[in-house]
Scaffold this active site. Structure first.
Site, short mmCIF file in Angstrom:
data_model
loop_
_atom_site.label_atom_id
_atom_site.label_comp_id
_atom_site.label_asym_id
_atom_site.label_seq_id
_atom_site.Cartn_x
_atom_site.Cartn_y
_atom_site.Cartn_z
N ASP A 14 2.73 25.57 -42.18
CA ASP A 14 3.99 25.02 -41.66
C ASP A 14 5.14 25.25 -42.64
O ASP A 14 4.94 25.24 -43.86
CB ASP A 14 3.80 23.51 -41.40
CG ASP A 14 4.88 22.96 -40.49
OD1 ASP A 14 5.60 23.75 -39.85
OD2 ASP A 14 5.01 21.73 -40.42
N HIS A 31 8.72 33.63 -40.33
CA HIS A 31 7.34 33.97 -39.93
C HIS A 31 6.90 35.28 -40.60
O HIS A 31 5.75 35.44 -40.98
CB HIS A 31 7.24 34.08 -38.41
CG HIS A 31 7.56 32.80 -37.70
ND1 HIS A 31 7.05 31.59 -38.11
CD2 HIS A 31 8.35 32.53 -36.62
CE1 HIS A 31 7.50 30.63 -37.31
NE2 HIS A 31 8.30 31.17 -36.41
N LEU A 125 -15.41 37.68 -46.45
CA LEU A 125 -14.68 36.48 -45.99
C LEU A 125 -14.51 36.58 -44.48
O LEU A 125 -14.14 37.64 -43.97
CB LEU A 125 -13.29 36.43 -46.65
CG LEU A 125 -12.32 35.36 -46.12
CD1 LEU A 125 -12.64 34.00 -46.72
CD2 LEU A 125 -10.87 35.72 -46.44
C1 FPP Z 1 4.89 26.88 -38.37
O1 FPP Z 1 6.11 26.88 -39.06
C2 FPP Z 1 4.42 28.25 -38.28
C3 FPP Z 1 4.15 28.89 -37.14
C4 FPP Z 1 4.32 28.28 -35.80
C5 FPP Z 1 3.71 30.28 -37.15
C6 FPP Z 1 2.75 30.59 -38.24
C7 FPP Z 1 2.70 32.03 -38.39
C8 FPP Z 1 2.62 32.67 -39.57
C9 FPP Z 1 2.46 32.04 -40.88
C10 FPP Z 1 2.66 34.11 -39.63
C11 FPP Z 1 1.33 34.67 -39.38
C12 FPP Z 1 1.37 34.95 -37.98
C13 FPP Z 1 0.78 35.92 -37.39
C14 FPP Z 1 1.40 36.27 -36.13
C15 FPP Z 1 -0.42 36.61 -37.95
P1 FPP Z 1 7.39 26.35 -38.29
O2 FPP Z 1 8.01 27.53 -37.61
O3 FPP Z 1 7.03 25.23 -37.40
O4 FPP Z 1 8.29 25.90 -39.48
P2 FPP Z 1 9.31 24.67 -39.49
O5 FPP Z 1 8.48 23.42 -39.37
O6 FPP Z 1 9.98 24.80 -40.80
O7 FPP Z 1 10.25 24.86 -38.34
#
Ligand code: FPP
Length: 241
Positions: A14, A31, A125
């Site tokens: 997150d 992302h 892994l």
């Molecule tokens: C949450 O942060 C994150 C996500 C919904 C996407 C997670 C994806 C990745 C880490 C990239 C890897 C992805 C793939 C496609 C392999 P948020 O967007 O909710 O952050 P915020 O809480 O700051 O808004």
């Protein structure tokens, strides 16, 4: 301090959106940076001898985000897979995707299948990527699968029919980004996981942050319903008691 790495680590990655917003960038840039962080974390887990890493990349509820963010995440996944698979193969990482594939486009589904096939023989892994995944959905799909096969539903059969049925449950669940909730992640499998929350935004979660989480995990006493005294007592005196 016990420094042994957990066998299975699961992560709610997150904070990508906030990381991007603080830099006046579009959320998708966060992302993208999150993919770099994931690559770093996968390598660190291989080096530390972690057997299974499970990450939450797209939840069943993430479809409700703005359209351009959803399509950005889909494109990012497909591009990341074609770029990262050769290195994952070199590092011995086996990819599995958990979640409902029916709602994904043909191109995304094909990308997942190609990546799974290309890494199928790897043994260092297991990397489970939860994509269009929800913990409640997982319980329901497992119950439906058992009902369709006419099998009895009990803790053992349901656990085995879940998306993570073939691997041990997570020892440690990490959530970055400062929120302290489970957000429909591995609801069934988290029953005895140690939970670790940190304020670090996912794009900034590095090897040092991972080691801090592992060290904190090493301090925990996992009692699985028993008492501390029982855990400390030698097996023979427990049997005698
Ligand atoms: C949450 O942060 C994150 C996500 C919904 C996407 C997670 C994806 C990745 C880490 C990239 C890897 C992805 C793939 C496609 C392999 P948020 O967007 O909710 O952050 P915020 O809480 O700051 O808004």
């Amino acid at each position: 301090m016990k420094s042994t790495a957990p066998n299975h680590i699961a992560i709610v990655m997150d904070g990508n959106g906030r990381w991007a917003t603080r830099r006046f960038l579009p959320r998708v840039a966060g992302h993208k940076s999150g993919v770099d962080s994931l690559r770093r974390c996968v390598r660190a887990c291989v080096v530390r001898g972690v057997a299974v890493l499970t990450v939450f990349a797209f939840s069943s509820e993430n479809w409700n985000r703005p359209k351009d963010e959803v399509s950005g995440l889909m494109e990012l996944l497909v591009r990341a897979l074609s770029r990262e698979v050769p290195q994952l193969v070199a590092d011995g990482v086996r990819l599995h995707f958990l979640g409902e594939r029916g709602a994904l486009s043909g191109a995304v589904r094909a990308g997942l299948e190609r990546a799974e096939a290309a890494t199928a023989a790897n043994t260092s892994l297991i990397l489970n990527v939860c994509f269009n995944y929800g913990g409640r959905w997982d319980i329901v799909q497992a119950a439906n699968a058992l009902a369709e096969r006419g099998e009895a539903i009990n803790e053992q059969s349901l656990g085995a029919a879940m998306q993570l049925g073939q691997v041990p449950e997570p020892d440690l669940i990490i959530r970055t980004g400062g929120e302290q909730r489970i957000s429909n992640f591995l609801l069934w499998q988290a029953a005895y996981s140690e939970l670790y929350f940190c304020d670090t935004l996912w794009p900034e979660f590095d090897e040092k942050a991972l080691d801090t989480a592992i060290a904190e995990y090493g301090q925990r006493e996992r009692r699985f319903g028993k008492t501390s005294d029982q855990l400390r007592a030698p097996a023979t005196s427990q049997q005698a008691a």
